[in-house]
Design a protein around this motif. Structure first.
Motif, PDB file in Angstrom:
ATOM      1  N   THR A  83      40.927  80.091  23.308  1.00 22.85           N
ATOM      2  CA  THR A  83      39.665  80.570  23.855  1.00 22.85           C
ATOM      3  C   THR A  83      39.699  80.415  25.371  1.00 22.85           C
ATOM      4  N   ALA A  84      38.787  81.058  26.049  1.00 18.17           N
ATOM      5  CA  ALA A  84      38.707  81.012  27.513  1.00 18.17           C
ATOM      6  C   ALA A  84      37.242  81.034  27.912  1.00 18.17           C
ATOM      7  N   GLY A  85      36.996  80.837  29.192  1.00 16.32           N
ATOM      8  CA  GLY A  85      35.636  80.916  29.703  1.00 16.32           C
ATOM      9  C   GLY A  85      34.865  79.614  29.622  1.00 16.32           C
ATOM     10  N   ALA A  86      35.554  78.521  29.305  1.00 14.28           N
ATOM     11  CA  ALA A  86      34.868  77.226  29.237  1.00 14.28           C
ATOM     12  C   ALA A  86      34.673  76.668  30.642  1.00 14.28           C
ATOM     13  N   ASP A  87      33.571  75.978  30.839  1.00 15.32           N
ATOM     14  CA  ASP A  87      33.339  75.261  32.090  1.00 15.32           C
ATOM     15  C   ASP A  87      34.026  73.906  31.964  1.00 15.32           C
ATOM     16  N   ILE A  88      34.839  73.576  32.958  1.00 16.79           N
ATOM     17  CA  ILE A  88      35.579  72.316  32.967  1.00 16.79           C
ATOM     18  C   ILE A  88      35.003  71.420  34.054  1.00 16.79           C
ATOM     19  N   ARG A  89      34.687  70.187  33.679  1.00 17.74           N
ATOM     20  CA  ARG A  89      34.162  69.228  34.649  1.00 17.74           C
ATOM     21  C   ARG A  89      34.940  67.924  34.480  1.00 17.74           C
ATOM     22  N   ILE A  90      35.417  67.405  35.604  1.00 17.41           N
ATOM     23  CA  ILE A  90      36.138  66.129  35.596  1.00 17.41           C
ATOM     24  C   ILE A  90      35.434  65.177  36.553  1.00 17.41           C
ATOM     25  N   LYS A  91      35.135  63.970  36.031  1.00 19.73           N
ATOM     26  CA  LYS A  91      34.465  62.939  36.831  1.00 19.73           C
ATOM     27  C   LYS A  91      35.356  61.706  36.910  1.00 19.73           C
ATOM     28  N   ASN A  92      35.230  60.993  38.012  1.00 18.12           N
ATOM     29  CA  ASN A  92      35.948  59.725  38.134  1.00 18.12           C
ATOM     30  C   ASN A  92      35.136  58.613  37.460  1.00 18.12           C
ATOM     31  N   GLY A  93      35.639  57.396  37.531  1.00 16.73           N
ATOM     32  CA  GLY A  93      34.981  56.258  36.897  1.00 16.73           C
ATOM     33  C   GLY A  93      33.603  55.958  37.441  1.00 16.73           C
ATOM     34  N   LYS A  94      33.312  56.378  38.673  1.00 16.13           N
ATOM     35  CA  LYS A  94      31.996  56.163  39.293  1.00 16.13           C
ATOM     36  C   LYS A  94      30.992  57.249  38.897  1.00 16.13           C
ATOM     37  N   GLY A  95      31.483  58.289  38.215  1.00 16.34           N
ATOM     38  CA  GLY A  95      30.609  59.397  37.830  1.00 16.34           C
ATOM     39  C   GLY A  95      30.591  60.532  38.833  1.00 16.34           C
ATOM     40  N   ASP A  96      31.416  60.430  39.889  1.00 20.72           N
ATOM     41  CA  ASP A  96      31.487  61.511  40.878  1.00 20.72           C
ATOM     42  C   ASP A  96      32.230  62.703  40.284  1.00 20.72           C
ATOM     43  N   VAL A  97      31.680  63.891  40.466  1.00 24.88           N
ATOM     44  CA  VAL A  97      32.324  65.102  39.971  1.00 24.88           C
ATOM     45  C   VAL A  97      33.452  65.476  40.938  1.00 24.88           C
ATOM     46  N   LEU A  98      34.679  65.493  40.420  1.00 24.90           N
ATOM     47  CA  LEU A  98      35.846  65.839  41.217  1.00 24.90           C
ATOM     48  C   LEU A  98      36.241  67.298  41.040  1.00 24.90           C
ATOM     49  N   LEU A  99      35.875  67.851  39.890  1.00 18.54           N
ATOM     50  CA  LEU A  99      36.228  69.236  39.598  1.00 18.54           C
ATOM     51  C   LEU A  99      35.149  69.841  38.722  1.00 18.54           C
ATOM     52  N   ASP A 100      34.720  71.033  39.094  1.00 18.57           N
ATOM     53  CA  ASP A 100      33.755  71.795  38.299  1.00 18.57           C
ATOM     54  C   ASP A 100      34.199  73.253  38.417  1.00 18.57           C
ATOM     55  N   ALA A 101      34.846  73.765  37.374  1.00 19.73           N
ATOM     56  CA  ALA A 101      35.440  75.111  37.445  1.00 19.73           C
ATOM     57  C   ALA A 101      35.394  75.768  36.070  1.00 19.73           C
ATOM     58  N   LYS A 102      35.643  77.060  36.042  1.00 21.38           N
ATOM     59  CA  LYS A 102      35.647  77.825  34.791  1.00 21.38           C
ATOM     60  C   LYS A 102      37.086  78.181  34.432  1.00 21.38           C
ATOM     61  N   SER A 103      37.423  77.996  33.159  1.00 21.34           N
ATOM     62  CA  SER A 103      38.765  78.373  32.694  1.00 21.34           C
ATOM     63  C   SER A 103      38.835  79.888  32.545  1.00 21.34           C
ATOM     64  N   THR A 104      39.979  80.428  32.898  1.00 21.27           N
ATOM     65  CA  THR A 104      40.193  81.865  32.730  1.00 21.27           C
ATOM     66  C   THR A 104      41.157  82.141  31.586  1.00 21.27           C
ATOM     67  N   GLY A 105      41.547  81.085  30.906  1.00 21.21           N
ATOM     68  CA  GLY A 105      42.452  81.204  29.774  1.00 21.21           C
ATOM     69  C   GLY A 105      42.412  79.937  28.960  1.00 21.21           C
ATOM     70  N   PRO A 106      43.244  79.853  27.938  1.00 23.50           N
ATOM     71  CA  PRO A 106      43.227  78.680  27.070  1.00 23.50           C
ATOM     72  C   PRO A 106      43.919  77.453  27.674  1.00 23.50           C
TER      73      PRO A 106
END
Length: 152
Positions: A83-106
């Motif tokens: 599947t594709a089109g998922a929103d990806i969010r990665i946070k560090n241990g403090k809860g800071d968002v380091l990445l907020d992006a949309k997948s264009t593929g699986p």
């Protein structure tokens, strides 16, 4: 004389077949698509793709260069499909968002500093969270997200 013409015809046919197969092989090689452009946000770089299938060889080859490999699937009966089109969010241990992006593929390949992160993938309001994802300093960590059927 007829034998000579037959040999010449067979030789010409063999050459034509060889040329046709060579052209077909070249076309198949040309059909392989390159890796999509690498995106950057602070210390995090990523690439997402795998659609169409001709892009899969480039994605598979690049996996070894990214310490975090996310794979996105959706249930389809007893199987799971890309599947594709998922929103990806990665946070560090403090809860800071380091990445907020949309997948264009699986596949979503991430290069980031080693550490432990919270990784979330959301598809059509269905969020799946993975806490305690450790990104290694060597090698890579594979994280698989499987969304319920009918999420897209």
């Amino acid at each position: 004389m007829k034998k000579h013409n037959l040999k010449a015809s067979v030789s010409a046919a063999a050459i034509a077949l060889s040329l046709a197969l060579g052209a077909q092989t070249a076309q198949a090689q040309d059909a392989v698509l390159p890796l999509p452009p690498v995106q950057q946000s602070g210390d995090v770089s990523w690439v997402s793709g795998g659609v169409p299938d001709e892009q899969l060889p480039a994605i598979q080859a690049a996996k070894r260069d990214y310490p975090l490999v996310l794979e996105l699937y959706q249930k389809a009966g007893a199987k799971s499909e890309y599947t594709a089109g998922a929103d990806i969010r990665i946070k560090n241990g403090k809860g800071d968002v380091l990445l907020d992006a949309k997948s264009t593929g699986p596949f979503f390949l991430v290069r980031m500093p080693p550490g432990t992160y919270h990784v979330e993938a959301t598809l059509e309001d269905k969020a799946i969270s993975k806490k305690g994802v450790t990104v290694p300093s060597k090698g890579s960590k594979r994280v698989v997200f499987v969304f319920p059927q009918g999420t897209d």
